[in-house]
Design a protein around this motif. Sequence first.
Motif, short mmCIF file in Angstrom:
data_model
loop_
_atom_site.label_atom_id
_atom_site.label_comp_id
_atom_site.label_asym_id
_atom_site.label_seq_id
_atom_site.Cartn_x
_atom_site.Cartn_y
_atom_site.Cartn_z
N LEU A 172 6.20 0.36 5.81
CA LEU A 172 5.25 1.14 5.00
C LEU A 172 5.08 2.55 5.53
CD1 LEU A 172 2.54 -1.56 4.22
CD2 LEU A 172 4.22 -0.57 2.64
N LYS A 173 5.24 2.75 6.82
CA LYS A 173 5.13 4.09 7.40
C LYS A 173 6.19 5.02 6.84
CE LYS A 173 2.93 2.86 11.74
NZ LYS A 173 3.06 2.78 13.20
N LEU A 174 7.31 4.47 6.39
CA LEU A 174 8.37 5.29 5.80
C LEU A 174 7.89 6.03 4.55
CD1 LEU A 174 11.46 2.92 6.09
CD2 LEU A 174 10.95 4.93 7.50
N THR A 175 6.93 5.45 3.87
CA THR A 175 6.44 6.08 2.62
C THR A 175 5.41 7.16 2.90
OG1 THR A 175 4.66 4.45 2.30
CG2 THR A 175 6.81 3.94 1.32
N GLN A 176 4.97 7.28 4.14
CA GLN A 176 3.93 8.23 4.49
C GLN A 176 4.48 9.52 5.05
OE1 GLN A 176 1.55 5.96 7.19
NE2 GLN A 176 0.87 4.53 5.61
N THR A 177 5.80 9.64 5.17
CA THR A 177 6.37 10.85 5.74
C THR A 177 6.89 11.78 4.69
OG1 THR A 177 8.49 9.74 6.05
CG2 THR A 177 6.99 9.79 7.93
N LEU A 210 8.82 -2.88 -2.02
CA LEU A 210 7.87 -1.82 -2.34
C LEU A 210 8.31 -0.48 -1.77
CD1 LEU A 210 4.50 -3.73 -1.70
CD2 LEU A 210 5.56 -3.17 -3.91
N VAL A 211 8.79 -0.51 -0.54
CA VAL A 211 9.24 0.73 0.10
C VAL A 211 10.48 1.26 -0.61
CG1 VAL A 211 10.23 1.66 2.23
CG2 VAL A 211 8.16 0.27 2.31
N MET A 212 11.41 0.37 -0.95
CA MET A 212 12.61 0.81 -1.67
C MET A 212 12.22 1.47 -2.99
SD MET A 212 15.81 1.29 -2.06
CE MET A 212 16.65 0.42 -0.76
N MET A 213 11.33 0.85 -3.74
CA MET A 213 10.91 1.41 -5.02
C MET A 213 10.20 2.75 -4.84
SD MET A 213 9.76 -1.78 -7.45
CE MET A 213 8.43 -2.32 -6.39
N ALA A 214 9.31 2.82 -3.86
CA ALA A 214 8.53 4.03 -3.64
C ALA A 214 9.42 5.21 -3.24
CB ALA A 214 7.46 3.80 -2.57
N LEU A 215 10.33 4.97 -2.32
CA LEU A 215 11.16 6.07 -1.84
C LEU A 215 12.21 6.50 -2.86
CD1 LEU A 215 11.56 5.19 1.95
CD2 LEU A 215 9.98 6.80 0.86
N THR A 216 12.77 5.57 -3.60
CA THR A 216 13.73 5.97 -4.63
C THR A 216 13.01 6.68 -5.78
OG1 THR A 216 13.71 3.74 -5.60
CG2 THR A 216 15.51 4.27 -4.08
N ALA A 217 11.77 6.29 -6.05
CA ALA A 217 10.98 6.99 -7.07
C ALA A 217 10.68 8.42 -6.64
CB ALA A 217 9.68 6.24 -7.34
N GLN A 218 10.64 8.66 -5.33
CA GLN A 218 10.42 10.01 -4.81
C GLN A 218 11.71 10.82 -4.79
OE1 GLN A 218 8.58 9.66 -0.94
NE2 GLN A 218 6.85 8.49 -1.75
N GLY A 219 12.80 10.21 -5.22
CA GLY A 219 14.06 10.93 -5.32
C GLY A 219 15.05 10.70 -4.19
#
Length: 86
Positions: free
Chosen positions: A81-86, A34-43
Amino acid sequence: MKELEQAEDGFAFARLVEAIENQIADGHPREAGLVMMALTAQGEEHDTVLEKMADVLAEHVALSAENDQPFDVNAYAAGLLKLTQT
């Protein structure tokens, strides 16, 4: 001696990245994917995300060793998950 330390650090980091890739492939913990997908989707670049996730894994492995306790996968997943909040 410094070259040896750098080689050892590089080897350890490569194993951490390998562990993250395996977690994503295995779907456990699910937060890894989930984190990989979220952060790569953010560029963010795939390799950059792997590095960030490996840092989180290293932190939690160190905590487990320092406290002489089993690895806490739930705390690790929360750290990811905290990685997606920064």
